[in-house]
Design a protein around this motif. Structure first.
Motif, PDB file in Angstrom:
ATOM      1  N   THR A 145       0.833  -1.203   0.000  1.00  0.00           N
ATOM      2  CA  THR A 145       0.000   0.000   0.000  1.00  0.00           C
ATOM      3  C   THR A 145       0.873   1.260   0.000  1.00  0.00           C
ATOM      4  OG1 THR A 145      -1.820  -1.131   1.124  1.00  0.00           O
ATOM      5  CG2 THR A 145      -1.753   1.283   1.306  1.00  0.00           C
ATOM      6  N   LEU A 146       1.900   1.276   0.839  1.00  0.00           N
ATOM      7  CA  LEU A 146       2.786   2.441   0.915  1.00  0.00           C
ATOM      8  C   LEU A 146       3.529   2.656  -0.402  1.00  0.00           C
ATOM      9  CD1 LEU A 146       4.215   1.849   4.485  1.00  0.00           C
ATOM     10  CD2 LEU A 146       2.515   3.578   3.807  1.00  0.00           C
ATOM     11  N   ALA A 147       4.013   1.576  -1.004  1.00  0.00           N
ATOM     12  CA  ALA A 147       4.741   1.692  -2.282  1.00  0.00           C
ATOM     13  C   ALA A 147       3.826   2.258  -3.369  1.00  0.00           C
ATOM     14  CB  ALA A 147       5.303   0.333  -2.692  1.00  0.00           C
ATOM     15  N   ARG A 148       2.580   1.866  -3.337  1.00  0.00           N
ATOM     16  CA  ARG A 148       1.618   2.376  -4.323  1.00  0.00           C
ATOM     17  C   ARG A 148       1.212   3.813  -4.017  1.00  0.00           C
ATOM     18  NH1 ARG A 148      -2.817  -0.642  -3.125  1.00  0.00           N
ATOM     19  NH2 ARG A 148      -3.521   1.071  -1.842  1.00  0.00           N
ATOM     20  N   ASP A 149       0.844   4.081  -2.768  1.00  0.00           N
ATOM     21  CA  ASP A 149       0.268   5.378  -2.419  1.00  0.00           C
ATOM     22  C   ASP A 149       1.289   6.512  -2.311  1.00  0.00           C
ATOM     23  OD1 ASP A 149      -2.096   3.985  -2.441  1.00  0.00           O
ATOM     24  OD2 ASP A 149      -2.470   4.153  -0.287  1.00  0.00           O
TER      25      ASP A 149
END
Length: 155
Positions: A145-149
């Motif tokens: 999620t962090l890598a995407r967001d």
């Protein structure tokens, strides 16, 4: 019953260097696991203050500025073998507020031995997209999620 246990409130830091790479550190207790800095929020503490405090405690420097905050709180559950062990068995997992920060210091400002109980043995800078592959399995969805967001950030 584990579902009756609460989540521990926590903050996490996605710390970008000038080259746009992200800080990860090897855990002392799990040498195959690399992790982003994170830690608990003290009673009454603002999450923005907590993330800077945790950086200072875990990596020996708070030379950073917040550039983004993840919109929501992200949760993970502990795997069965850690339930009743981690955090004296008081929590089922963590509920985390994540921040992206720009590192304003130099690598020499980082001191993994700054705390009397260091959590990490070494650190490195990696591409944001590499985070999920470095995480322990139960934290991988959060790192995805962090890598995407945070992919749009260009510190």
């Amino acid at each position: 019953m584990t579902s009756a246990l609460p989540y521990r409130r926590n903050v996490g830091a996605v710390l970008f260097n000038a080259a746009g790479q992200v800080f990860v550190a090897r855990r002392k207790d799990l040498p195959d696991a690399w992790q982003l800095p994170q830690g608990g929020i003290d009673a009454g503490e603002d999450p923005r203050a907590a993330v800077l405090r945790e950086l200072k405690e875990e990596i020996g420097t708070d030379r950073a500025e917040i550039i983004a905050e993840h919109a929501g709180w992200l949760r993970y559950d502990l795997p069965p073998h850690l339930l009743g062990v981690a955090w004296q068995g008081k929590y089922r997992g963590q509920e985390q507020k994540w921040f992206a920060l720009r590192f304003t210091g130099q690598d020499s400002d980082i001191d993994l031995e700054a705390d009397s109980h260091p959590e990490f043995t070494e650190f490195k800078w990696v591409a944001l997209a590499e985070l999920p592959a470095l995480a322990v399995g139960f934290k991988r969805p959060i790192y995805e999620t962090l890598a995407r967001d945070f992919a749009h950030l260009r510190p």
